[in-house]
Design a protein around this motif. Structure first.
Motif, PDB file in Angstrom:
ATOM      1  N   ILE A 101       6.004   3.864   0.184  1.00  0.00           N
ATOM      2  CA  ILE A 101       6.106   4.815  -0.830  1.00  0.00           C
ATOM      3  C   ILE A 101       4.805   4.710  -1.920  1.00  0.00           C
ATOM      4  O   ILE A 101       4.971   2.801  -2.219  1.00  0.00           O
ATOM      5  N   HIS A 103       1.824  -0.844  -2.045  1.00  0.00           N
ATOM      6  CA  HIS A 103       2.678  -0.159  -1.696  1.00  0.00           C
ATOM      7  C   HIS A 103       4.285  -0.945  -1.842  1.00  0.00           C
ATOM      8  O   HIS A 103       4.366  -1.881  -1.415  1.00  0.00           O
ATOM      9  N   LYS A 120       7.679   4.355   6.584  1.00  0.00           N
ATOM     10  CA  LYS A 120       8.029   4.653   5.206  1.00  0.00           C
ATOM     11  C   LYS A 120       7.201   4.129   4.221  1.00  0.00           C
ATOM     12  O   LYS A 120       7.058   3.144   3.927  1.00  0.00           O
ATOM     13  N   LYS A 151       3.650   4.592  -5.425  1.00  0.00           N
ATOM     14  CA  LYS A 151       4.414   4.219  -6.898  1.00  0.00           C
ATOM     15  C   LYS A 151       2.559   4.229  -7.640  1.00  0.00           C
ATOM     16  O   LYS A 151       1.255   4.213  -7.254  1.00  0.00           O
TER      17      LYS A 151
END
Length: 294
Positions: A253, A261, A251, A255
């Protein structure tokens, strides 16, 4: 006075007639009985009695036969039931014994496969001095995940030794007694390992969060990273050899703010099925790396 003898004679005559009649009837009955028993032909009276008694006798005979048959069949059924019950008990016991044998066989095969895989991995680390160990206890705490192994300083273990299995990195030794040692698992919040993204060769720090996943930190947003990328040990600090499997990126993410990350990594090791481990011994070992949680 003269009437009394006359009355007595009348009473005697009446009694004589009764006795004579009774004797006659008995004689006739005897003659009929003898003639009937002695003859093979039924008389009318005998036939009448036979017709009257026959159905009753037939019903009694049939009832007696039914009772005997039912009794015999009931006894047979009861005996068969007892035999079936005993046979059922025997079969259940035999089935349980066979299941126990099958389970032992399955367990032996699974253990053999696991040990064979571990041995092949050990042979691939021939440049390392390796000690095999078995887990004998676990720390149930989610914040400080660790296991106890059946090897200690008497087997050459010391604090900081990396611990692996055939699937990859497991953790590090952080407490040692003569015969046992405690291993801090890589998924523990206090664990941190230098790693690389195998494809892009970008370096980061792998941290545990107390669950069955890792967090990969300090990967810049400009770095190339994708789900499915393999994560391996970087080999910095002389603790873990370079290139040991750690996990797979599961996964990402991204932002809008910040430089890095947020990346989740699924371990290559199944921490719920740990049994046999390998402890790597090297000339130089660093202490367990602990970093502040960001």
């Amino acid at each position: 006075m003269r009437k009394k003898p006359t009355r007595k004679r009348g009473d005697r005559y009446r009694l004589f007639r009764i006795v004579l009649l009774a004797g006659l009837l008995m004689t006739l009955a005897l003659i009929f009985l003898v003639s009937t028993l002695g003859s093979q032909n039924f008389g009318p009276l005998h036939k009448l009695m036979l017709e009257a008694v026959g159905p009753l006798q037939r019903a009694v005979t049939m009832g007696s036969t039914y009772v005997e048959t039912f009794k015999s069949e009931y006894i047979d059924i009861l005996q068969d039931s007892l035999r079936l019950r005993e046979e059922n008990k025997r079969l259940i016991q035999q089935l349980q014994e066979n299941e126990n044998i099958l389970n032992k066989s399955r367990e032996a095969m699974a253990t053999n496969a696991s040990l064979r895989k571990l041995l092949e991995f050990k042979n691939s680390l021939d440049q390392q001095q390796v000690v095999a160990a078995t887990i004998v206890g676990k720390d149930p705490s989610a914040m400080f995940r660790s296991v106890i192994i059946d090897r200690g300083s008497n087997s050459g273990l010391s604090k900081g030794n990396p611990v692996v299995n055939s699937d990859g990195v497991v953790g590090q030794v952080f407490a040692v007694t003569p015969n046992y040692a405690k291993v801090l698992l890589a998924i523990a919040p206090s664990s941190a390992i230098d790693v690389l993204l195998q494809k892009s060769r970008v370096r980061g720090i792998l941290k545990g969060d107390g669950t069955l996943t890792y967090r990969l930190e300090y990967i810049l947003k400009t770095a190339e990273v994708e789900e499915g990328d393999h994560v391996v040990t970087a080999g910095y600090g002389g603790i873990f050899p370079t290139g040991l499997q750690v996990g797979v990126v599961s996964k990402i993410i991204r932002k809008p703010r910040g430089m890095f990350h947020e990346i989740e990594v699924t371990p290559s090791v199944d921490y719920q099925k740990l049994e046999n481990l390998l402890i790597l011994q090297q000339p130089q070992f660093g202490e367990i790396k602990q970093m502040e949680q960001h």
